[in-house]
Structure formats: structure tokens, C-alpha cells
Design a protein around this motif. Sequence first.
Motif, PDB file in Angstrom:
ATOM      1  N   ALA A 116       0.834  -1.212   0.000  1.00 15.37           N
ATOM      2  CA  ALA A 116       0.000   0.000   0.000  1.00 15.37           C
ATOM      3  C   ALA A 116       0.867   1.260   0.000  1.00 15.37           C
ATOM      4  N   ARG A 122      -3.470   6.269  -0.908  1.00 11.23           N
ATOM      5  CA  ARG A 122      -4.080   5.179  -0.151  1.00 11.23           C
ATOM      6  C   ARG A 122      -5.447   5.623   0.367  1.00 11.23           C
ATOM      7  N   ALA A 124      -8.571   3.932   2.695  1.00  9.74           N
ATOM      8  CA  ALA A 124      -8.835   2.780   3.569  1.00  9.74           C
ATOM      9  C   ALA A 124     -10.305   2.725   3.950  1.00  9.74           C
ATOM     10  N   ALA A 170      -7.871   2.632  10.679  1.00  9.73           N
ATOM     11  CA  ALA A 170      -7.868   3.494   9.493  1.00  9.73           C
ATOM     12  C   ALA A 170      -7.872   4.971   9.894  1.00  9.73           C
ATOM     13  N   LYS A 174      -5.110   7.798   9.032  1.00 10.12           N
ATOM     14  CA  LYS A 174      -5.402   9.064   8.346  1.00 10.12           C
ATOM     15  C   LYS A 174      -4.835  10.242   9.124  1.00 10.12           C
ATOM     16  N   VAL A 179      -2.758   7.295   5.345  1.00 11.87           N
ATOM     17  CA  VAL A 179      -3.758   7.140   4.287  1.00 11.87           C
ATOM     18  C   VAL A 179      -4.370   8.502   3.973  1.00 11.87           C
TER      19      VAL A 179
END
Length: 259
Positions: A116, A122, A124, A170, A174, A179
Motif C-alpha cells: 500500500a 491510499r 482505507a 484506518a 489518516k 492514508v
Amino acid sequence: MHNNLLTEIKDRILYITINRAAKLNALNKDTLAELNMVVKQFYTDENAGVAIITGDGPKAFVAGADISEFSSFSIVEGQQLASDGHSNVFNLIENCPKPIIAAINGFALGGGLELAMACHLRVASDNAKLGLPEVTLGLIPGYGGTQRLTQLVGKAKALELILTADMITADEAKSLGLVNHVTTYDALIAKCEELAGKMLNKAPLALKSALTAVNSFYSKDKNGYSVEIEEFGKLFGTEDFKEGTQAFLEKRKANFTGR
């Protein structure tokens, strides 16, 4: 035909699905070889401008490498395993002249998170869990994880995640910049397609130059500013530059051809 991947091109997006749900899409030797082949083809395929990589099923993007394949390796074999992975898959993805988006649909652990991180963006799903658990096996990340995680989240957090082998959600990913976006599981591919659509409207050669210039920041033997100047200048010789500026002046939408 591929044994471990499903591929499809639709509306100039190449969809790559790692199709080993029973093994949580673990990266074995054959899967890596197929990824190498598919990404190489994508480099020059005029029918696709952006790729999306995801895992099959609701549980895992890629839950790691296939440990059974290398549990008996020697030092030399271990170094060769890492070296081959770097050049054949992970660097190949990072240096691709077209954007590649990772759609992280569940566990992205070890080699899965490294896959990834090699992608350019990315996204998620909110059920995703990310981590580099290699130290629990007596190893360290060997497919670029120590370098790319540090680039993305900084040294202190990268060391914490690598040394503790902790998994993060996730939302945590972030907040760290690991991500770009978090969505529900059902909206994951649609969000990736939305991002891909925005890129597909842009000049392909400009996207390629942007990827080259940004990547050069992380290359020890390149001066990123010099690369930017060179790539910027090169684009003045393209038909897309003429079309883009003309369209702007004529207040219309540009029609880019990648020339």
C-alpha cells in the motif's frame, strides 16, 4: 490469465484484485511475479491511465507475506528475497509513470502495508487495520517498510509502529498521513474511482512528470529542485501543454491526448 490476481480495465482504470481471500491475500512468490507482470504492462498500456489495487473479500487487503515460503531461508536467500521484492514490485509501483491507488479493504499488515505504501495514494475502509508486525517474527520490514513508513509518518511514529508491532485503525492512519481518505467498506472503490476520475481528466505527461519530481525528493542521488525544473521545462514541448493553455484562454475544457 493469472492464478492470484483478477484484472480488468474499465473507463481507463485498471483494477487489480489480489485474489487469495482464503489466505487473506498473502503475498507469495507467484503473486509477486504476477504483480510484476501486470504493473509492467500498465506502464505502457494506452487503455489505462490510473490503477487501483485491492484485495479480495471483506477481511484483508493483504495480510502480509507468505511466511511458509521463507521460514527456512539463509542470510543470502533472505537478502535476495528483499532485493527481488524491491526491484520487481515495490519500486516498480512507486516509480510507475501513472498513478496507482491502494484501496485498503481490511488488514494491511507487513508486506501488505508495504504494498500500500508503494502506491501513490491510499484510501482505507473504516474496518482496515494497518501495521508492520515483522519484529514478532524476528525480522524487520524487508519490502521498503522502514523507509516508506518513515517518509509518510516521520521517524518517531515509524519507529514506534515498527518496534512495537502495533496495529492502528484506518482513522489513526489518516491522522498520521499514512492514508489519504477513510470511507465505509461499501464506498471504498467508489472513492478510489472518484480520485482516479479527477486524474484521468488531467494531462498524462504532466502526471508522469509530477510523480517523477515528487519521488526525486526521496532519492539520495538526485536534487529534487533540479528534477522539477527539468520536468517543468520538458512539458513545454508537449501537445498537451499547447492544448491546456489554449483551452484555458478559450475558456473551454482541455482535451488531452498524452502527447
